[in-house]
Each structure stands twice: as C-alpha cells, then as structure tokens.
Design a protein around this motif. Structure first.
Motif, PDB file in Angstrom:
ATOM      1  N   SER A   1       0.893  -1.083   0.006  1.00 33.57           N
ATOM      2  CA  SER A   1       0.051   0.179  -0.087  1.00 33.57           C
ATOM      3  C   SER A   1       0.919   1.195   0.010  1.00 33.57           C
ATOM      4  N   THR A   2       0.419   2.294  -0.395  1.00 30.01           N
ATOM      5  CA  THR A   2       1.169   3.691  -0.547  1.00 30.01           C
ATOM      6  C   THR A   2       0.457   4.746   0.309  1.00 30.01           C
ATOM      7  N   ARG A   3       1.259   5.482   1.048  1.00 36.54           N
ATOM      8  CA  ARG A   3       0.777   6.489   1.765  1.00 36.54           C
ATOM      9  C   ARG A   3       1.680   8.019   1.506  1.00 36.54           C
ATOM     10  N   GLN A   4       1.065   9.120   2.023  1.00 41.48           N
ATOM     11  CA  GLN A   4       1.749  10.065   2.055  1.00 41.48           C
ATOM     12  C   GLN A   4       2.664  10.334   3.196  1.00 41.48           C
ATOM     13  N   GLY A   5       3.889  11.066   2.990  1.00 44.70           N
ATOM     14  CA  GLY A   5       4.670  11.194   3.960  1.00 44.70           C
ATOM     15  C   GLY A   5       5.288  12.530   3.828  1.00 44.70           C
ATOM     16  N   ILE A   6       6.033  13.091   4.714  1.00 39.62           N
ATOM     17  CA  ILE A   6       6.758  14.366   4.780  1.00 39.62           C
ATOM     18  C   ILE A   6       8.206  14.404   5.023  1.00 39.62           C
ATOM     19  N   VAL A   7       9.099  14.607   4.402  1.00 40.86           N
ATOM     20  CA  VAL A   7      10.529  14.651   5.022  1.00 40.86           C
ATOM     21  C   VAL A   7      10.788  15.498   6.040  1.00 40.86           C
ATOM     22  N   THR A   8      11.353  14.914   6.877  1.00 41.40           N
ATOM     23  CA  THR A   8      11.714  15.521   8.123  1.00 41.40           C
ATOM     24  C   THR A   8      13.103  15.964   8.167  1.00 41.40           C
ATOM     25  N   GLU A   9      13.977  15.114   7.716  1.00 43.58           N
ATOM     26  CA  GLU A   9      15.557  15.384   7.678  1.00 43.58           C
ATOM     27  C   GLU A   9      16.174  14.692   6.458  1.00 43.58           C
ATOM     28  N   VAL A  10      17.157  15.608   5.836  1.00 41.77           N
ATOM     29  CA  VAL A  10      18.028  14.877   4.865  1.00 41.77           C
ATOM     30  C   VAL A  10      19.340  14.379   5.263  1.00 41.77           C
ATOM     31  N   GLY A  11      19.692  13.475   5.343  1.00 43.49           N
ATOM     32  CA  GLY A  11      20.930  12.975   5.672  1.00 43.49           C
ATOM     33  C   GLY A  11      21.917  12.863   4.525  1.00 43.49           C
ATOM     34  N   PRO A  12      23.041  12.137   4.853  1.00 40.03           N
ATOM     35  CA  PRO A  12      24.140  11.733   3.979  1.00 40.03           C
ATOM     36  C   PRO A  12      23.656  10.505   3.082  1.00 40.03           C
ATOM     37  N   GLU A  13      24.187  10.259   1.975  1.00 43.23           N
ATOM     38  CA  GLU A  13      24.398   9.405   1.034  1.00 43.23           C
ATOM     39  C   GLU A  13      23.093   8.795   0.683  1.00 43.23           C
TER      40      GLU A  13
END
Length: 291
Positions: free
Chosen positions: A106-118
C-alpha cells in the motif's frame, strides 16, 4: 478512470462566518473523497467572491482537509484560514486509513523531516516514529517535501520511497478552460439546473464513455450557477444540451461552451436551492455507477 471535480473560488460566498465556511468546504472535500475523485480543482470566480472567503481561503481549507491527519500539524502549522478546521468532517480516505492502507504494497503520503548523507532521508508517514529511507536515484527531495511511501510490512517496518504522484485527493487551483482542456479531462460535464435532465437512458449512455475516458464535472456557487459564472444566458445552455443530445448515441459531442454536456442531476427538485456540496453528492453518485 480519472475523475476531476471543479468548484468555484466563490464556493463559500453565502457563509455567515469562517466556521460555517469551513464546515461547507469539509463536505465538498468529503464528497470528492467518497466518490474517489483524483483532483479537486478550484477555478476563479472573482465576481462572485465576497472578499471574506476568496480562492486563497477556499483552496487552503480544501488542501488541509485532503492532507492525511498524521501530517496536518507538521505540514500546515498555524494559519488564519485554518482557525476552525476542528469542524471538518473526517475524510477517512481508504488510501490513508482502514485495511487497505495497512496491506502489502500500500502507498501513503509522508513528509521529509530530515535529509541525511548518502541519499538517506527521514520521513514521517504516520507510523509510530519517522523512518529512515533511501532516496531513489531519480528523486531529489528536500526537508518539508511531501513524498509517496510504499509500505510492504509494518512489523517489522519495510518501506521505500516511490517516485510517483502522491496518493489521495489532490487539490489544485487553475482556470476553468485549462481544467477542461486537460488530456485526462474525459467527458466534460456541467452540473446545472438548466441542463438536460438525468434519466436512466442518459445515464446508461454515459456510463460506458465515462468508465472508458474518465470525467470532469464542474459546479457553480450559491446564487451563481455556471451560466452566470460564464456570463451566458440559460437559453444558451438549453441550446447547448439540445445540440449534444446523448439519448440515442454513445459519442458525446462538445458544445461551444466548453462542455460535452450540461446535466441536471436533480430534476424536479423539491427545494428552491440545491447547495453546491449537496449537488456534488447528487451528481457524483449516479455518474460513478458502472455498466
């Protein structure tokens, strides 16, 4: 099948206060959700706006209503337009809640809380905690961006980012002609009491075309139907649907007013006024029937 629902920026023009306006918009969003609309498009009706509840207010409340509950605080914060969102009826969209949202793949919406390395990011997608995911090579994401997450298992958590459209109802703002000219517009229907009365014969004729091509259904505003919004006479509408008679044939011919068909889905109405949110239910219900 793609379903587009068009409502005017003057949708809340008769509301006495912000609370009533918000509640009305909630039922519009709920109708669009119940009948699995892909897009809820707000088109401009500047002459019909009262100044209190313009297109910014209407589209903001509708977009908030279409946001999954687990993302609302993080995505929206505090805004004047959202003062009374507590009165919004829950949408309970199957892509967000219920058994389908928890099933395999199944798919659902998410929101990016942090962008990390790699290429790794942390995403809040309504699970107990934000989860760490790899970003697909084809995607570039930023903190605060909405993303699509495919969940194949909740215990243990197995999920991945998907480079695709967000699941659920999309709320957009564009002009009427652009919305009617989309490649996926399908059969373009104007909901109006001046249109052709919906009969069993017309519905049977339309069902196959709508099921194959999808549909775009436009609605007017309180005390401002589509003819007035478009600046045309009701007699022009009568001539238009006479020219696009679909009683005896499947093919729907476009009229010179931008629609394939003007349709009255509440013939012999018992009330002098059918509110826009009521018209959505009355119109989308029969048009969603399949052959």
């Amino acid at each position: 099948m793609t379903v587009n629902v068009l409502v005017p920026s003057s949708l809340s023009r008769e509301a006495e206060d912000k609370r009533e306006a918000t509640r009305k918009l909630g039922y519009v969003a709920r109708a669009a959700t119940i009948f699995r609309a892909d897009r809820l498009i707000v088109y401009p009706d500047r002459d019909g706006e009262t100044g209190r509840f313009d297109d910014g207010f209407v589209s903001t409340v509708l977009r908030y209503a279409a946001t999954p509950p687990y993302l609302r605080n993080e995505a929206w914060g505090m805004r004047d337009e959202l003062e009374y969102v507590g009165v919004l009826p829950p949408l309970r969209a199957v892509s967000q809640t219920g058994s389908e949202s928890n099933g395999s793949g199944s798919t659902r919406q998410g929101i990016v809380t942090e962008v990390g390395p790699e290429g790794r990011v942390r995403v809040n997608c309504g699970l107990q905690h934000p989860i760490s995911l790899n970003t697909p090579p084809s995607m570039e994401v930023a903190e605060g961006e909405r993303v699509t997450v495919r969940i194949s298992s909740r215990r243990p958590v197995r999920a991945k980012l998907v480079d695709g459209p967000l699941p659920g109802l999309s709320v957009e703002r564009t002009d009427l002609s652009t919305a009617l000219g989309r490649e996926d517009a399908g059969v373009c229907i104007a909901s109006s009491r001046h249109g052709a009365e919906l009969t069993v014969g017309r519905l049977e004729t339309l069902a196959g075309r709508v099921d194959r091509d999808g549909m775009t259904v436009a609605f007017g505003a309180p005390e401002r139907g589509l003819p007035e919004i478009l600046g045309i006479e009701a007699s022009d509408v009568v001539a238009a649907y006479d020219a696009a008679d679909v009683d005896d044939r499947v093919d729907v011919e476009p009229t010179d007013l931008g629609f394939d068909l003007w349709l009255n889905t509440v013939p012999n109405q018992g009330s002098k006024v059918v509110r826009t949110e009521e018209a959505l239910f009355a119109t989308l219900a029969p048009l969603s029937l399949q052959e």
